[in-house]
Motif scaffolding. Structure first.
Motif, short mmCIF file in Angstrom:
data_model
loop_
_atom_site.label_atom_id
_atom_site.label_comp_id
_atom_site.label_asym_id
_atom_site.label_seq_id
_atom_site.Cartn_x
_atom_site.Cartn_y
_atom_site.Cartn_z
N GLU A 186 0.81 -1.21 0.00
CA GLU A 186 0.00 0.00 0.00
C GLU A 186 0.85 1.27 0.00
O GLU A 186 0.37 2.34 -0.35
N PHE A 187 2.13 1.14 0.37
CA PHE A 187 3.02 2.30 0.41
C PHE A 187 3.93 2.40 -0.82
O PHE A 187 4.73 3.31 -0.92
N LEU A 188 3.83 1.44 -1.73
CA LEU A 188 4.71 1.43 -2.90
C LEU A 188 3.97 1.65 -4.21
O LEU A 188 4.58 1.60 -5.28
N SER A 189 2.67 1.89 -4.15
CA SER A 189 1.90 2.06 -5.37
C SER A 189 2.34 3.31 -6.13
O SER A 189 2.87 4.26 -5.56
N LYS A 190 2.08 3.30 -7.41
CA LYS A 190 2.44 4.44 -8.25
C LYS A 190 1.68 5.70 -7.83
O LYS A 190 2.25 6.80 -7.78
N ARG A 195 11.21 7.17 3.21
CA ARG A 195 12.29 6.35 3.73
C ARG A 195 11.73 4.95 3.93
O ARG A 195 10.74 4.78 4.64
N LEU A 196 12.34 3.97 3.29
CA LEU A 196 11.90 2.58 3.41
C LEU A 196 12.80 1.86 4.40
O LEU A 196 14.01 2.05 4.40
N ILE A 197 12.19 1.03 5.23
CA ILE A 197 12.96 0.25 6.19
C ILE A 197 13.04 -1.18 5.70
O ILE A 197 12.31 -1.61 4.80
N VAL A 198 13.92 -1.94 6.29
CA VAL A 198 14.08 -3.35 5.96
C VAL A 198 12.88 -4.11 6.54
O VAL A 198 12.41 -3.80 7.64
#
Length: 165
Positions: free
Chosen positions: A9-13, A27-30
């Motif tokens: 849901e946080f990576l959609s275009k 900022r993306l976390i592991v």
């Protein structure tokens, strides 16, 4: 800045375009490191602990978790916080204390007034309170025998077999 755990849901275009348009840095976390999201994960844990408690205390079925979640979030957002000088988030945002006098314990038995089909027919039937419907100022009632939820207007709340409102 937005921190997220690489959830779909946080990576959609659309979301990416929104962030870029608004000038928000992502900022993306592991994966599997919720501790990197700090306060957000703490709030999610608090909300879902509340959801589990509401479901357990009421003995209502787990599929009502969304209704319990809505209630838990509402209560959380209308409860004082030490970092806000013991104001509620609602009060910090709008400058007035929230009115929560209409809230009842989630899962409380309610009697819902019904139109009688005859002189001897019941005038009310029992359901369970699962929240307030803010779109219509009604009460959301779960009907166990139908496994459905409706929005009702005229309800009497029953707590410990005593009428409270």
């Amino acid at each position: 800045m937005v921190h997220s755990d690489r959830g779909g849901e946080f990576l959609s275009k659309d979301f990416t375009n929104f962030l870029e348009k608004e000038g928000i840095v992502r900022r993306l976390i592991v994966h599997n490191t919720p501790e990197h999201n700090g306060m957000a994960e703490c709030v999610h844990r608090t909300i879902f602990n509340t959801v589990r408690t509401l479901l357990a205390e009421s003995s209502l079925p787990p599929f009502l978790w969304g209704e319990a979640h809505n209630h838990a979030v509402y209560v959380y957002n209308h409860s004082p916080r030490s970092f806000l000088q013991f104001k509620t988030p609602f009060e910090a945002r709008y400058g007035v204390r929230p009115n929560c006098t209409f809230l009842r314990p989630w899962g409380t038995c309610v009697l819902v007034k019904m139109d009688a089909t005859s002189k001897l027919a019941a005038r009310a039937i029992e359901g369970r309170y699962v929240g307030y419907d803010f779109m219509s100022n009604g009460v959301r009632v779960y009907w166990p025998e139908r496994h459905s939820i409706t929005v009702e207007r005229t309800v009497i709340y029953l707590t410990n077999d005593i009428i409270v409102g």
